[in-house]
Write an enzyme that holds these catalytic residues in place. Structure first.
Site, PDB file in Angstrom:
ATOM      1  CE  LYS A  21     -12.077  -7.214   7.936  1.00 34.34           C
ATOM      2  NZ  LYS A  21     -10.825  -7.804   7.448  1.00 34.34           N
ATOM      3  CG  ASN A  22      -8.588  -6.326  10.593  1.00 34.29           C
ATOM      4  OD1 ASN A  22      -9.253  -7.074   9.878  1.00 34.29           O
ATOM      5  ND2 ASN A  22      -8.109  -5.170  10.181  1.00 34.29           N
ATOM      6  CB  CYS A 115      -9.667  -5.843  -0.140  1.00 32.18           C
ATOM      7  SG  CYS A 115     -11.192  -5.795   0.775  1.00 32.18           S
ATOM      8  NE  ARG A 120      -3.866  -6.870   1.349  1.00 30.75           N
ATOM      9  CZ  ARG A 120      -4.959  -6.838   2.097  1.00 30.75           C
ATOM     10  NH1 ARG A 120      -6.135  -6.904   1.533  1.00 30.75           N
ATOM     11  NH2 ARG A 120      -4.893  -6.751   3.404  1.00 30.75           N
ATOM     12  N   PRO A 121       1.784  -9.206  -1.148  1.00 33.49           N
ATOM     13  CG  PRO A 121       3.984  -8.415  -1.112  1.00 33.49           C
ATOM     14  CD  PRO A 121       2.566  -7.977  -1.287  1.00 33.49           C
ATOM     15  CG  ASP A 304      -8.266  -1.154   7.163  1.00 32.91           C
ATOM     16  OD1 ASP A 304      -7.701  -1.207   6.061  1.00 32.91           O
ATOM     17  OD2 ASP A 304      -8.287  -2.116   7.957  1.00 32.91           O
ATOM     18  NE  ARG A 396     -13.617  -9.744   2.998  1.00 33.79           N
ATOM     19  CZ  ARG A 396     -12.581  -8.940   2.896  1.00 33.79           C
ATOM     20  NH1 ARG A 396     -12.479  -8.085   1.908  1.00 33.79           N
ATOM     21  NH2 ARG A 396     -11.600  -8.991   3.784  1.00 33.79           N
TER      22      ARG A 396
HETATM   23  C1  UD1 Z   1      -3.971  -5.911   7.895  1.00 38.15           C
HETATM   24  C2  UD1 Z   1      -5.449  -5.693   8.071  1.00 38.15           C
HETATM   25  C3  UD1 Z   1      -5.970  -4.712   7.039  1.00 38.15           C
HETATM   26  C4  UD1 Z   1      -5.163  -3.419   7.080  1.00 38.15           C
HETATM   27  C5  UD1 Z   1      -3.677  -3.703   7.013  1.00 38.15           C
HETATM   28  C6  UD1 Z   1      -2.818  -2.472   7.215  1.00 38.15           C
HETATM   29  C7  UD1 Z   1      -6.210  -7.806   8.922  1.00 38.15           C
HETATM   30  C8  UD1 Z   1      -7.020  -9.027   8.681  1.00 38.15           C
HETATM   31  N1  UD1 Z   1      -6.116  -6.960   7.884  1.00 38.15           N
HETATM   32  O1  UD1 Z   1      -3.760  -6.473   6.604  1.00 38.15           O
HETATM   33  O2  UD1 Z   1      -7.337  -4.438   7.328  1.00 38.15           O
HETATM   34  O3  UD1 Z   1      -5.530  -2.613   5.988  1.00 38.15           O
HETATM   35  O4  UD1 Z   1      -3.298  -4.665   8.025  1.00 38.15           O
HETATM   36  O5  UD1 Z   1      -3.118  -1.881   8.421  1.00 38.15           O
HETATM   37  O6  UD1 Z   1      -5.724  -7.576   9.995  1.00 38.15           O
HETATM   38  N2  UD1 Z   1       3.607  -6.648   2.915  1.00 38.15           N
HETATM   39  C9  UD1 Z   1       4.642  -7.193   2.196  1.00 38.15           C
HETATM   40  N3  UD1 Z   1       4.938  -8.519   2.394  1.00 38.15           N
HETATM   41  C10 UD1 Z   1       4.258  -9.305   3.266  1.00 38.15           C
HETATM   42  C11 UD1 Z   1       3.194  -8.731   3.997  1.00 38.15           C
HETATM   43  C12 UD1 Z   1       2.891  -7.390   3.796  1.00 38.15           C
HETATM   44  O7  UD1 Z   1       5.286  -6.517   1.398  1.00 38.15           O
HETATM   45  O8  UD1 Z   1       4.579 -10.497   3.399  1.00 38.15           O
HETATM   46  C13 UD1 Z   1       3.242  -5.215   2.712  1.00 38.15           C
HETATM   47  C14 UD1 Z   1       1.830  -5.041   2.141  1.00 38.15           C
HETATM   48  O9  UD1 Z   1       1.825  -5.171   0.742  1.00 38.15           O
HETATM   49  C15 UD1 Z   1       1.463  -3.658   2.613  1.00 38.15           C
HETATM   50  C16 UD1 Z   1       2.184  -3.554   3.967  1.00 38.15           C
HETATM   51  O10 UD1 Z   1       3.174  -4.585   3.985  1.00 38.15           O
HETATM   52  O11 UD1 Z   1       2.004  -2.692   1.754  1.00 38.15           O
HETATM   53  C17 UD1 Z   1       1.293  -3.718   5.171  1.00 38.15           C
HETATM   54  O12 UD1 Z   1       0.530  -4.906   5.026  1.00 38.15           O
HETATM   55  P1  UD1 Z   1       0.085  -5.769   6.283  1.00 38.15           P
HETATM   56  O13 UD1 Z   1       0.294  -4.990   7.541  1.00 38.15           O
HETATM   57  O14 UD1 Z   1       0.709  -7.107   6.184  1.00 38.15           O
HETATM   58  O15 UD1 Z   1      -1.478  -5.905   6.028  1.00 38.15           O
HETATM   59  P2  UD1 Z   1      -2.372  -7.179   6.257  1.00 38.15           P
HETATM   60  O16 UD1 Z   1      -1.892  -7.946   7.435  1.00 38.15           O
HETATM   61  O17 UD1 Z   1      -2.588  -7.873   4.971  1.00 38.15           O
END
Ligand code: UD1
Length: 416
Positions: A21-22, A115, A120-121, A304, A396
């Site tokens: 998926k990712n 989720c 999740r900023p 995950d 999902r």
């Molecule tokens: C992706 C995966 C999700 C997985 C996660 C962490 C996809 C579609 N989803 O989510 O399944 O659980 O990686 O391995 O690939 N953060 C910020 N600011 C930002 C972006 C992120 O502070 O602009 C923080 C998040 O709150 C979190 C951390 O960075 O604490 C990691 O998040 P991130 O790696 O961005 O996760 P996703 O890409 O949302």
């Protein structure tokens, strides 16, 4: 609909893992950059993929699906906004931002859904896009972006965010000059996106390490790509066997991608053999608690896989400690696991599991994707029937979970 699982029986069977998926979601967003046809194989049948297809169709792309192959022709793309209803359907809708900006020079989106795992900023996504020449304003809940001038630059990510890395890669793919993404996420899905972009002619290198360099280019052409196997689904199936006991063959896997999960299962006492894209697992009755599990960015233990491992660890002899370092609110499955008799205490980011209490089937509700998978894993190891609701979360990320579990030998069915 509910997922009914009659647990407490050993598993015996074989199952194939679907595409990740990712990986498929950012690659579907990247198909916008092809300005031609992308043929994507090993595409899983997931509701998040349906949402991506709806977004691409709204943007003016032609999308066709045949079995696990999706054909996307982005030649006629004629929109640069995504309606709020589609944005709210999943978190990954935000990776369309970098691709739309690269293709059209403007984009209007709202905040993505996904989720509920705590805040999740998307500040890092926006920071990266600004470095590459986007002016971004947030007005009345809308994110309004316009490109001044596409230009490569140096992006230093304070956190190795998967989504921010992907957005930066997508926009940089059309930026003249060189882009450097420092402290990039190193997940296998980032490498898969790089492989797709290379097929488009983009000079992109370094995925899998902390430094990715991009020299934007690319031409219109037909691109064919096969999505990597889903390492979290593979982990979940293996953890299902650990929870219920028994033996199974799990096919279409890339063991390297979930080596940390395999190591934990071996430490607990499972016999695991891997050969090529196959994994054989055999688990007896007496698994033992493992050293503390700390979730970390790849190559660390994946957040995950934390919920399904927690569910399996309910059957381990002794105490297992989890520290969730990625998301603040990723223990929502704990309350539901307690309904099955689990002894779990949580304090902030730490969860302490006292294993080997007898679990019994219960009516439980999935409140997020991987938490839902955890309930299924626990139900397989619990005596009697469990009824899991909230399947929209599970759908999902798991293609027909009840069918996969049945192939593994479980008594599982989707019913009204
Ligand atoms: C992706 C995966 C999700 C997985 C996660 C962490 C996809 C579609 N989803 O989510 O399944 O659980 O990686 O391995 O690939 N953060 C910020 N600011 C930002 C972006 C992120 O502070 O602009 C923080 C998040 O709150 C979190 C951390 O960075 O604490 C990691 O998040 P991130 O790696 O961005 O996760 P996703 O890409 O949302």
């Amino acid at each position: 609909m509910i997922l009914r699982i009659n647990g407490g029986k050993k598993l015996c069977g074989s199952v194939a893992v679907h595409g990740a998926k990712n990986s498929v979601l950012p690659i579907m967003a990247a198909s916008i950059l092809a300005e031609g046809e992308s043929v994507i194989h090993n595409c899983p049948d997931l509701t998040d993929v349906d949402v991506s297809i709806n977004i691409l169709t709204y943007l003016g792309c032609k999308v066709k699906r045949s079995g696990d192959t999706v054909y996307i022709d982005s030649t006629a793309m004629n929109h640069s906004d995504i309606p709020d209803a589609l944005m709210r359907e999943m978190r990954s809708s935000v990776v369309f931002l970098g691709a739309i900006l690269a293709r059209t020079g403007e984009a209007v989106l709202t905040y993505p859904g996904g989720c509920e795992l705590g805040p999740r900023p998307i500040d890092l996504h926006l920071m990266a896009l600004r470095v590459l020449g986007a002016d971004i304003e947030e007005i009345g809940g809308k994110i309004i972006c316009k490109v001044r001038k596409l230009e490569g630059g140096r992006i230093e990510l304070p956190i190795a965010s998967v989504g921010a890395t992907e957005n930066a890669m997508l926009m940089a793919s059309r930026c003249p000059g060189k882009t450097v993404i420092a402290n990039a996420a190193r997940e296998p899905e980032i490498e898969d996106l790089q492989n797709y972009l290379q097929k488009l002619g983009v000079g992109i290198h370094g995925a899998g390490t902390a430094i990715i360099t991009v020299e934007g280019a690319g031409e219109k052409k037909i691109v064919e790509h096969t999505i990597i196997p889903d390492r979290i689904v593979a982990s979940t199936y293996a953890l299902a066997v650990a929870s219920a006991g028994g033996r199974a063959e799990i096919n279409n896997v890339e063991p390297r991608h979930f080596a940390t999960v395999i190591d934990v299962l071996k430490e607990a006492g499972c016999d695991i053999e891997t050969a090529g894209d196959r994994l054989k697992i055999a688990c007896g009755k007496h698994l033992k608690a493992v050293r503390p599990i700390m979730t970390c960015p790849y190559p660390g233990f994946p957040t995950d896989a934390q919920p399904p491992l927690m569910a399996a660890s309910l059957k381990f002899e002794g105490t297992t400690v989890f520290v969730e370092n990625i998301f603040e609110n990723r223990y929502r499955h704990v309350g539901e696991l307690r309904r099955m008799g689990a002894d779990i205490r949580t304090e902030g980011r730490v969860a302490v599991i006292c294993g080997r209490k007898t679990l019994h089937g219960a009516s439980v509700e999935a409140t997020d994707l991987r938490g839902g998978a955890a309930l299924a894993v626990a139900a397989l190891g619990a005596e009697g029937e469990s009824r899991i609701s909230g399947l929209k979360h599970i759908d999902r990320g798991y293609e027909k979970l009840e069918k996969a579990l049945s192939e593994l030998g479980a008594d599982a069915a989707r019913t009204e």
